[in-house]
Design a protein around this motif. Structure first.
Motif, PDB file in Angstrom:
ATOM      1  N   PHE A 267     -86.179 -28.130 -57.374  1.00  0.00           N
ATOM      2  CA  PHE A 267     -85.670 -26.902 -56.753  1.00  0.00           C
ATOM      3  C   PHE A 267     -84.330 -27.177 -56.097  1.00  0.00           C
ATOM      4  O   PHE A 267     -83.903 -28.305 -55.963  1.00  0.00           O
ATOM      5  CB  PHE A 267     -86.652 -26.332 -55.738  1.00  0.00           C
ATOM      6  N   GLU A 268     -83.686 -26.106 -55.695  1.00  0.00           N
ATOM      7  CA  GLU A 268     -82.421 -26.209 -54.966  1.00  0.00           C
ATOM      8  C   GLU A 268     -82.719 -26.715 -53.546  1.00  0.00           C
ATOM      9  O   GLU A 268     -83.681 -26.287 -52.917  1.00  0.00           O
ATOM     10  CB  GLU A 268     -81.826 -24.792 -54.940  1.00  0.00           C
ATOM     11  N   LEU A 269     -81.911 -27.663 -53.066  1.00  0.00           N
ATOM     12  CA  LEU A 269     -82.085 -28.097 -51.674  1.00  0.00           C
ATOM     13  C   LEU A 269     -81.706 -26.959 -50.731  1.00  0.00           C
ATOM     14  O   LEU A 269     -80.815 -26.165 -51.050  1.00  0.00           O
ATOM     15  CB  LEU A 269     -81.180 -29.286 -51.371  1.00  0.00           C
ATOM     16  N   THR A 270     -82.354 -26.906 -49.605  1.00  0.00           N
ATOM     17  CA  THR A 270     -81.924 -25.910 -48.614  1.00  0.00           C
ATOM     18  C   THR A 270     -80.615 -26.401 -47.990  1.00  0.00           C
ATOM     19  O   THR A 270     -80.287 -27.583 -48.056  1.00  0.00           O
ATOM     20  CB  THR A 270     -82.959 -25.733 -47.481  1.00  0.00           C
ATOM     21  N   GLN A 273     -81.210 -29.217 -45.628  1.00  0.00           N
ATOM     22  CA  GLN A 273     -81.476 -30.499 -46.286  1.00  0.00           C
ATOM     23  C   GLN A 273     -80.176 -31.141 -46.753  1.00  0.00           C
ATOM     24  O   GLN A 273     -79.959 -32.339 -46.588  1.00  0.00           O
ATOM     25  CB  GLN A 273     -82.430 -30.303 -47.481  1.00  0.00           C
ATOM     26  N   ASP A 297     -89.341 -28.960 -38.695  1.00  0.00           N
ATOM     27  CA  ASP A 297     -90.624 -28.318 -38.523  1.00  0.00           C
ATOM     28  C   ASP A 297     -91.533 -28.682 -39.691  1.00  0.00           C
ATOM     29  O   ASP A 297     -91.059 -29.080 -40.747  1.00  0.00           O
ATOM     30  CB  ASP A 297     -90.394 -26.802 -38.483  1.00  0.00           C
ATOM     31  N   VAL A 298     -92.820 -28.536 -39.484  1.00  0.00           N
ATOM     32  CA  VAL A 298     -93.751 -28.815 -40.563  1.00  0.00           C
ATOM     33  C   VAL A 298     -93.386 -27.971 -41.785  1.00  0.00           C
ATOM     34  O   VAL A 298     -93.092 -26.787 -41.662  1.00  0.00           O
ATOM     35  CB  VAL A 298     -95.213 -28.514 -40.157  1.00  0.00           C
ATOM     36  N   GLY A 299     -93.378 -28.626 -42.939  1.00  0.00           N
ATOM     37  CA  GLY A 299     -93.088 -27.904 -44.176  1.00  0.00           C
ATOM     38  C   GLY A 299     -91.612 -27.701 -44.454  1.00  0.00           C
ATOM     39  O   GLY A 299     -91.241 -27.023 -45.409  1.00  0.00           O
ATOM     40  N   SER A 300     -90.749 -28.310 -43.663  1.00  0.00           N
ATOM     41  CA  SER A 300     -89.322 -28.068 -43.845  1.00  0.00           C
ATOM     42  C   SER A 300     -88.713 -28.965 -44.935  1.00  0.00           C
ATOM     43  O   SER A 300     -87.538 -28.830 -45.267  1.00  0.00           O
ATOM     44  CB  SER A 300     -88.574 -28.277 -42.529  1.00  0.00           C
ATOM     45  N   GLY A 301     -89.521 -29.861 -45.484  1.00  0.00           N
ATOM     46  CA  GLY A 301     -89.033 -30.668 -46.601  1.00  0.00           C
ATOM     47  C   GLY A 301     -88.382 -31.980 -46.194  1.00  0.00           C
ATOM     48  O   GLY A 301     -87.375 -32.398 -46.768  1.00  0.00           O
ATOM     49  N   LYS A 302     -88.987 -32.646 -45.246  1.00  0.00           N
ATOM     50  CA  LYS A 302     -88.451 -33.928 -44.786  1.00  0.00           C
ATOM     51  C   LYS A 302     -88.649 -35.029 -45.825  1.00  0.00           C
ATOM     52  O   LYS A 302     -87.798 -35.901 -45.978  1.00  0.00           O
ATOM     53  CB  LYS A 302     -89.115 -34.348 -43.463  1.00  0.00           C
ATOM     54  N   THR A 303     -89.775 -34.975 -46.531  1.00  0.00           N
ATOM     55  CA  THR A 303     -90.079 -36.040 -47.481  1.00  0.00           C
ATOM     56  C   THR A 303     -88.987 -36.178 -48.534  1.00  0.00           C
ATOM     57  O   THR A 303     -88.583 -37.276 -48.898  1.00  0.00           O
ATOM     58  CB  THR A 303     -91.426 -35.761 -48.184  1.00  0.00           C
ATOM     59  N   PHE A 340     -92.123 -36.887 -57.983  1.00  0.00           N
ATOM     60  CA  PHE A 340     -90.715 -36.506 -57.921  1.00  0.00           C
ATOM     61  C   PHE A 340     -89.876 -37.356 -58.871  1.00  0.00           C
ATOM     62  O   PHE A 340     -89.012 -36.855 -59.582  1.00  0.00           O
ATOM     63  CB  PHE A 340     -90.160 -36.687 -56.504  1.00  0.00           C
ATOM     64  N   PRO A 449     -87.772 -24.048 -46.722  1.00  0.00           N
ATOM     65  CA  PRO A 449     -87.488 -23.679 -48.110  1.00  0.00           C
ATOM     66  C   PRO A 449     -87.778 -22.193 -48.322  1.00  0.00           C
ATOM     67  O   PRO A 449     -88.665 -21.654 -47.667  1.00  0.00           O
ATOM     68  CB  PRO A 449     -88.458 -24.536 -48.924  1.00  0.00           C
ATOM     69  N   ARG A 452     -91.343 -19.004 -48.454  1.00  0.00           N
ATOM     70  CA  ARG A 452     -92.554 -19.266 -47.669  1.00  0.00           C
ATOM     71  C   ARG A 452     -93.006 -17.992 -46.991  1.00  0.00           C
ATOM     72  O   ARG A 452     -92.210 -17.280 -46.396  1.00  0.00           O
ATOM     73  CB  ARG A 452     -92.266 -20.299 -46.575  1.00  0.00           C
ATOM     74  N   ARG A 583     -98.814 -23.978 -46.820  1.00  0.00           N
ATOM     75  CA  ARG A 583     -98.057 -24.877 -47.686  1.00  0.00           C
ATOM     76  C   ARG A 583     -98.080 -24.413 -49.139  1.00  0.00           C
ATOM     77  O   ARG A 583     -97.383 -24.957 -49.970  1.00  0.00           O
ATOM     78  CB  ARG A 583     -98.615 -26.290 -47.585  1.00  0.00           C
TER      79      ARG A 583
END
Ligand code: ADP
Ligand code: MG
Length: 698
Positions: A267-270, A273, A297-303, A340, A449, A452, A583
């Motif tokens: 997907f496109e990075l925010t 990000q 925040d939780v779910g913000s795509g840190k991984t 990934f 992202p 949501r 999620r």
């Protein structure tokens, strides 16, 4: 001028060995300096008089001018009390004493004008003031009385006669000893430039302010100084660290990063990000060792951000490692990252306590030979048997589970310390982050992202079980899964498990047609992981758990988070738990179940949760409601929140302001030898000895 820190409080007039022992023990007051810096928590304006007809029992204090009409004694022995009927012409109140009756009768006269000060209560329909302060009105100029200080004391102190009033007297005695002004602890230029009250004046006014305006200026000066030295200490230490440790220079962005970015990124990075990845790239290319906190925040795509940062390390010929607090999280990360990367020629391995025997040996060998590019694991990756060929970067997920010692161990894994990226989903308000992690750089992902659906949060009283269970059932019927969380009751582990056990049985009885998992902190890690796994794979539909599931677990199919006894949780924790749902693509729900009777504070907390999905907003609110000492993350940080006057929650702007001043001083006086700053550097050294070891923070 004598040194107040070396003067034992015992020798202050009015103290002596017994009281000194109490002051030592109860308030940690040992020296005259300690007493001088034991500030009042409130002040009462004594320049105002009340009329008796204005008074009600809810006023915190009153001050009256009038005369005693008559005395009466009641009761016998221990019950004996003295009552003075006191009037100002607008009404009558009863002044009451339970002790020292004889003395009082000798001291106070009827039909003499007195100023009376104390707390009113209503007793038998009459207004009482127990043990009031009484001064003859003659010769007392009210406007000169200023504000009366109130000091916190303990029960034990009060029993020994050391109440607020007694402390006030001791402080008065202390000031009487000071024949000359206290020496300034900030440089003269700073005092002048920022229009600060002098230290001497500030300390006198913080205890005995003549006017509210003088009090305000004294408070400002003392907060300024306190925060200034905290920031100066942090920033100076950061400078030392930068000079001492050079970082690996990752100058290239190459094959791995580019291939991933152009061909594997699903997907496109925010925007956030992208910005954060740029910040990280710049850091790792700068030649200084990166020490960065990534908040999102939780779910913000840190991984994903972590992964792309790791790819930069790989492109520069280094290995990387990702540490997670639990096995289940580590293995989830491993799976996600392998997915990934797809068929890219990058070797990713998982190392946890349960990887054993031949498999472990093979991984360790791969790590040593540099064949394992990304090692993912728990604390296990810190063990001495794990020898990297060239570790260049480390990502730590959910930082608050890792202590300082473990980080130090990490740093020793290569000739230079690897770059460190710490990810946390417990948003820390900026002001707090600056103090806690003063020398960490902070990156923030402040955007979720797209697409949501915000989680809907609902507050429900626990007497409405039927409708709660109906909602749960309908969600499961649609194929979703449900978490039900019970609070940790810290006073009693047994109670804790009992709570959960009962909840579990109840849920099993209520939903016989579904399978229910149960997880708590006292289970063996392997059992816990196995049970989690059953929920992750969808074998069970309901997960009954304590807060052990708070961190990081990702089950996109779970759409309902029920939190029992939600009143027992802190805001950040509620938010963290709520982040376990929402999620997937479906509408998710968080149901906060509480008892019917709630305190004002709890009501506010629940309201904030219902109205906001923004972790930062919630963290700020939490900080305001609870103060920094209780925030998750602060206890583990190693910093003692021993601020005497400044308040991190309220003084954020001042903190920012003095931080810039501190940085200016460091830049302008790098050798720390300019005469105009002499007092500043020696003060910093003195504080370092007595206070916090700043080096232990990061
Ligand atoms: P957290 O910050 O809580 O660790 P994750 O990294 O687990 O968040 O990301 C949450 C989910 O969002 C994952 O399924 C991830 O693949 C997805 N995701 C991450 N970045 C994006 C993006 N830019 N667009 C869409 N989905 C994303
Ligand atoms: Mg995560």
């Amino acid at each position: 001028m004598f040194d107040l820190t070396s003067r034992d409080i015992m020798y202050l007039p009015g103290v002596g060995p017994q009281r000194a022992a109490v002051l030592n023990k109860e308030l940690s007051l040992h020296s005259l300096h300690d007493l001088l810096y034991y500030f009042p928590y409130k002040y009462v304006d004594r320049s105002r008089l009340y009329y008796i007809h204005e008074i009600d029992g809810n006023m915190p204090y009153i001050q009256l001018k009038g005369e005693i009409l008559s005395f009466e004694t009641f009761g016998e022995g221990r019950q004996r009390r003295l009552v003075a009927h006191f009037s100002d012409g607008t009404g009558v109140v009863d002044l009451v004493w339970f002790q020292g009756i004889k003395y009082l009768l000798g001291r106070y006269k009827v039909h003499t004008e007195y100023i009376v000060f104390g707390k009113p209560t209503v007793f038998n329909g009459r207004i009482n003031v127990a043990h009031p302060d009484i001064d003859p009105a003659e010769g007392l100029v009210l406007s000169n009385m200023g504000m009366q200080p109130y000091y916190n004391t303990t029960e034990r102190m009060k029993r020994g006669g050391l109440n607020s009033h007694a402390l006030e007297k001791l402080t008065t005695n202390l000031f009487a000893l000071l024949k000359e002004p206290l020496p300034e602890t900030l440089p003269a230029w700073m005092v002048e430039k920022h229009h600060l009250m002098s230290l001497d004046e500030s300390l006198r006014n913080i205890h005995f302010p003549r006017t509210p305006e003088l009090l305000r200026r004294a408070q400002y000066r003392l907060k300024f100084e306190e925060l200034f030295y905290v920031q100066l200490g942090i920033l100076r230490y950061a400078k030392d660290r930068i000079q001492k440790y050079h970082g690996f220079v990752f100058s290239r962005v190459g094959e791995a990063f580019n291939t991933f970015y152009s061909r594997h990124l699903p997907f496109e990075l925010t925007g956030a990000q992208k910005r954060v990845i740029k910040e990280i790239r710049r850091d790792m290319g700068s030649g200084r060792q990166m020490n960065r906190l990534l908040q999102g925040d939780v779910g913000s795509g840190k991984t994903l951000v972590a992964l792309m940062s790791m790819l930069i390390a790989l492109d520069n010929g280094y290995q990387t490692c990702l540490m997670a607090p639990t096995e289940i999280l580590a293995s989830q990360h491993c799976e996600t990252i392998r997915q990934f990367l797809g068929d890219m020629p990058i070797r990713v391995e998982l190392l946890t306590g349960s990887v054993k025997g031949k498999k472990r040996e093979a991984i360790l060998k791969g790590v040593t030979l540099g064949e394992v590019h990304i090692l993912i694991g728990t604390h296990a990756v810190l063990e001495d048997t794990v020898n990297f060929a060239s570790l260049g970067m480390v990502v730590i997920d959910e930082q608050h589970r890792f202590g300082v010692a473990q980080r130090a161990k990490l740093w020793g894994k290569n000739t230079r310390p690897p770059h460190v990226l710490v990810m946390t989903a417990t948003p820390i308000p900026r002001t707090l982050a600056m103090t806690l992690y003063g020398d960490l750089d902070v990156s923030v992902i402040d955007e979720l992202p797209p697409g949501r659906k915000p989680i809907r949060t609902i507050h429900q009283f626990d007497n409405r079980r039927a409708s709660l269970y109906a909602s749960i059932r309908s969600q499961i019927e649609e194929g979703r899964q449900v978490y039900i969380v019970y609070p940790l009751i810290q006073e009693s582990e047994k109670m804790d498990i009992k709570n959960l056990e009962e909840g579990y049985e109840h849920i099993c009885a209520e939903f016989p047609e579904y399978k229910v998992s149960k997880v708590h902190g006292k289970m063996k890690p392997a059992d816990k992981d196995a049970e989690m796994q059953r929920f992750v794979t969808g074998e069970t539909q309901i997960m009954v758990a304590t807060t052990v599931i708070e961190v990081g677990v990702n089950v996109p199919n779970a759409s309902v988070m029920v939190i029992e006894n939600a009143e027992r949780f802190g805001l950040s924790q509620l938010h963290q738990l709520r982040g376990r749902v929402g999620r997937g693509a479906d509408q998710s729900y968080c149901i906060l179940v509480t008892g019917y009777k709630l305190t004002e504070e709890t009501r506010k907390r629940i309201e904030i949760m219902v109205n906001s999905n923004d972790g930062f907003e919630i963290a700020e609110a939490d900080l305001k409601l609870r103060g920094p000492g209780d925030l998750e993350g602060t206890q583990q940080s190693g910093i003692t929140f021993d601020l005497k006057i400044a308040d991190i929650a309220r003084d954020g702007q001042l903190l920012q302001f003095v931080r810039e001043i501190a940085q200016g001083v460091i830049d302008a006086d790098p050798a720390e030898n300019r005469p105009e700053n002499a007092v500043l550097w020696s003060q910093l050294r003195a504080l370092r000895k007595t206070n916090v070891n700043w080096a232990a923070i990061s």
